[in-house]
Design a protein around this motif. Structure first.
Motif, PDB file in Angstrom:
ATOM      1  N   TRP A   1       0.880  -1.180  -0.126  1.00 57.98           N
ATOM      2  CA  TRP A   1       0.029  -0.067  -0.129  1.00 57.98           C
ATOM      3  C   TRP A   1       0.974   1.106  -0.045  1.00 57.98           C
ATOM      4  O   TRP A   1       0.456   2.330  -0.524  1.00 57.98           O
TER       5      TRP A   1
ATOM      6  N   PHE B   1       1.997   1.948  -3.590  1.00 55.59           N
ATOM      7  CA  PHE B   1       0.687   2.492  -4.263  1.00 55.59           C
ATOM      8  C   PHE B   1       1.008   4.188  -4.163  1.00 55.59           C
ATOM      9  O   PHE B   1       0.645   4.764  -4.983  1.00 55.59           O
TER      10      PHE B   1
ATOM     11  N   PHE C   1       3.466   5.687  -6.288  1.00 57.90           N
ATOM     12  CA  PHE C   1       3.420   4.978  -7.581  1.00 57.90           C
ATOM     13  C   PHE C   1       3.497   6.236  -8.728  1.00 57.90           C
ATOM     14  O   PHE C   1       2.784   7.119  -8.342  1.00 57.90           O
TER      15      PHE C   1
ATOM     16  N   TYR D   1       0.899   9.637  -7.481  1.00 55.17           N
ATOM     17  CA  TYR D   1      -0.147   9.702  -6.779  1.00 55.17           C
ATOM     18  C   TYR D   1      -0.254  10.556  -5.285  1.00 55.17           C
ATOM     19  O   TYR D   1      -1.182  10.729  -4.859  1.00 55.17           O
TER      20      TYR D   1
ATOM     21  N   GLN E   1      -3.817  -1.044 -10.472  1.00 57.05           N
ATOM     22  CA  GLN E   1      -3.132  -0.767  -9.242  1.00 57.05           C
ATOM     23  C   GLN E   1      -3.945  -1.098  -8.067  1.00 57.05           C
ATOM     24  O   GLN E   1      -3.654  -1.970  -7.111  1.00 57.05           O
TER      25      GLN E   1
ATOM     26  N   LEU F   1      -3.713  -4.491  -5.118  1.00 57.51           N
ATOM     27  CA  LEU F   1      -3.953  -4.364  -3.803  1.00 57.51           C
ATOM     28  C   LEU F   1      -4.916  -5.464  -3.237  1.00 57.51           C
ATOM     29  O   LEU F   1      -5.103  -5.845  -2.039  1.00 57.51           O
TER      30      LEU F   1
END
Length: 435
Positions: free
Chosen positions: A84, A87, A90, A105, A122, A126
């Motif tokens: 996470w 992410f 990213f 992001y 993405q 997750l």
């Protein structure tokens, strides 16, 4: 002859609260799941329902021994949290492996304008990883475990339940996912991955091993709270809107330095309905040991042991004298890593606050982008204070709002430790009627 004597009090010894003999009326929990770890290679799981949602077993409870060790659960949980975090960081690249002109992001709370194929890929990953952790957690061929797994997965695939996870281990429950196979059609992704996450489907709370056996209900017309923040973060977009909302809805004390917070924690009474923190958090380490800490407007840290040390004398004295210590807020730790599992035996900040009376703690399990943290706080507090929702429902509605409106899954990284039923109830002033 008897005379009626009119009595009145000039003071309010209960400070606007009254103690209840039992829990206030609230919706029952449809599911409670416990993980117990009597040894690192022994993990026991059980579950029950207060609503009859689960079939009643004959002559036993829903109980099994997992086929996975505590160490592996810890590893997989840490790994999921790290994914996470990736992410958040990213940054899309082109076919030549060079960054595209779009920013990562981490710069935005609203991801709805990003290419949806890119974003959904993405989020789907997750979800796959969250489903993998849940699968590994429940994996095994033992007959009791297989039966247990079947019942639990059927319940988790429902929606809008109130669920408590009472665990000795730091599993990021809202980030787990169910029914990932429903996304796949002819080997390709299909459907909305947001709806697969446990924290998107249900109201979820975890427990920290610390419990309070008393309940309060507010009698006062205007709640009391505090804002504990790093002054430099006041310029974060929407941070001023959060402060404005809190000041309009509550009597607010603002703290910027550790000394101010510790002075108030050291008193026997810290009568606040809500404690909001917006500051920096980090993992501290020394001699191979790590723990969480947060900072206000200085480098001096505040960790769980500090909170414990300052509140312990009052909590223990109250327990010896058969009374309660007036410390009962919902604590919002809008700081990096504050909700992540504590490591190497150190107590987490969430546990420390709940242990000494906090109704619950809401905190992220990753290093949360500041711009998202402020947006999250505004959305959650609007539901919690303006709309009168319980913390559990306000969190669920906030998660779903971000998923639908901003197409951002990061609200799922916020976990609620206790506090599912916490709420601020405003009474109308005398002479007026409340809506």
């Amino acid at each position: 002859m008897d005379y009626q004597i009119d009595l009145h009090t000039d003071q309010d010894p209960s400070r606007g609260y009254r103690l209840l003999p039992e829990a206030p009326a609230c919706a029952p929990r449809e599911l409670t799941v416990t993980l117990r770890c009597p040894a690192r290679d022994v993990v026991l799981i059980s579950m029950w329902s207060e609503t009859g949602l689960l079939p009643q077993p004959r002559g036993a409870s829903h109980y099994a021994r997992l086929g996975i060790s505590a160490d592996r659960i810890d590893i997989l949980s840490a790994r999921l949290i790290s994914l996470w975090q990736k992410f958040v960081q990213f940054e899309p690249v082109s076919g030549t492996n060079r960054p595209r002109e779009q920013e990562p992001y981490i710069r935005y709370a609203d991801l709805s304008s990003r290419p949806q194929s890119e974003l959904l890929a993405q989020v789907s990953e997750l979800a796959r990883e969250g489903a993998y952790l849940l699968e590994e957690l429940l994996d095994g061929e033992d007959r009791e475990l297989a039966r247990f797994r079947s019942h639990l997965l059927k319940v988790l695939q429902l929606e809008d339940l109130r669920i408590r996870f009472d665990s000795d281990l730091g599993v990021p429950w809202p980030m787990l996912a169910v029914d990932y196979e429903s996304l796949l059609k002819d080997g390709r992704l299909s459907g909305d991955p947001f709806r697969l996450f446990v924290g998107h489907r249900h109201q979820v709370e975890a427990t920290s091993g610390a419990y309070a056996d008393y309940w309060w209900v507010s009698n006062r017309t205007r709640p009391v709270g505090s804002v504990n923040l790093d002054s430099d973060l006041k310029n974060v977009p929407l941070a001023s809107d959060v402060l404005k909302l809190l000041n309009e809805r509550m009597e607010i004390t603002e703290r910027h330095f550790r000394e101010e917070l510790l002075r108030d924690l050291s008193g026997p009474v810290l009568d606040e309905d809500l404690m909001y923190y917006f500051c920096h958090g980090s993992y501290e380490d020394q001699g191979g040991h790590t723990w969480h800490a947060l900072r206000l407007s200085e480098e001096l840290t505040i960790d769980a042991e500090l909170v414990h040390g300052y509140r312990k004398p009052h909590s223990e004295a109250a327990a010896r004298q058969g009374r309660v210590s007036l410390f009962h807020p919902l604590v919002i730790l809008n700081t990096c890593f504050a909700g992540a599992p504590a490591t190497t035996g150190f107590t987490s900040l969430s546990t420390a606050f709940v242990k000494h009376g906090a109704l619950g703690v809401l905190a992220p399990q990753i290093a949360m982008p500041q711009v998202f943290g402020a947006e999250f706080a505004l959305q959650f507090l609007t539901r919690y204070l303006d709309e009168g929702m319980t913390a559990g429902l306000a969190l669920l509605e906030t998660v779903r709002w971000f998923a639908t409106t901003y197409r951002n899954p990061l609200a799922l990284a916020y976990g609620l430790v206790c506090g599912l039923d916490s709420r601020v109830v405003l009474e109308s002033p005398k002479g007026t009627t409340g809506s």
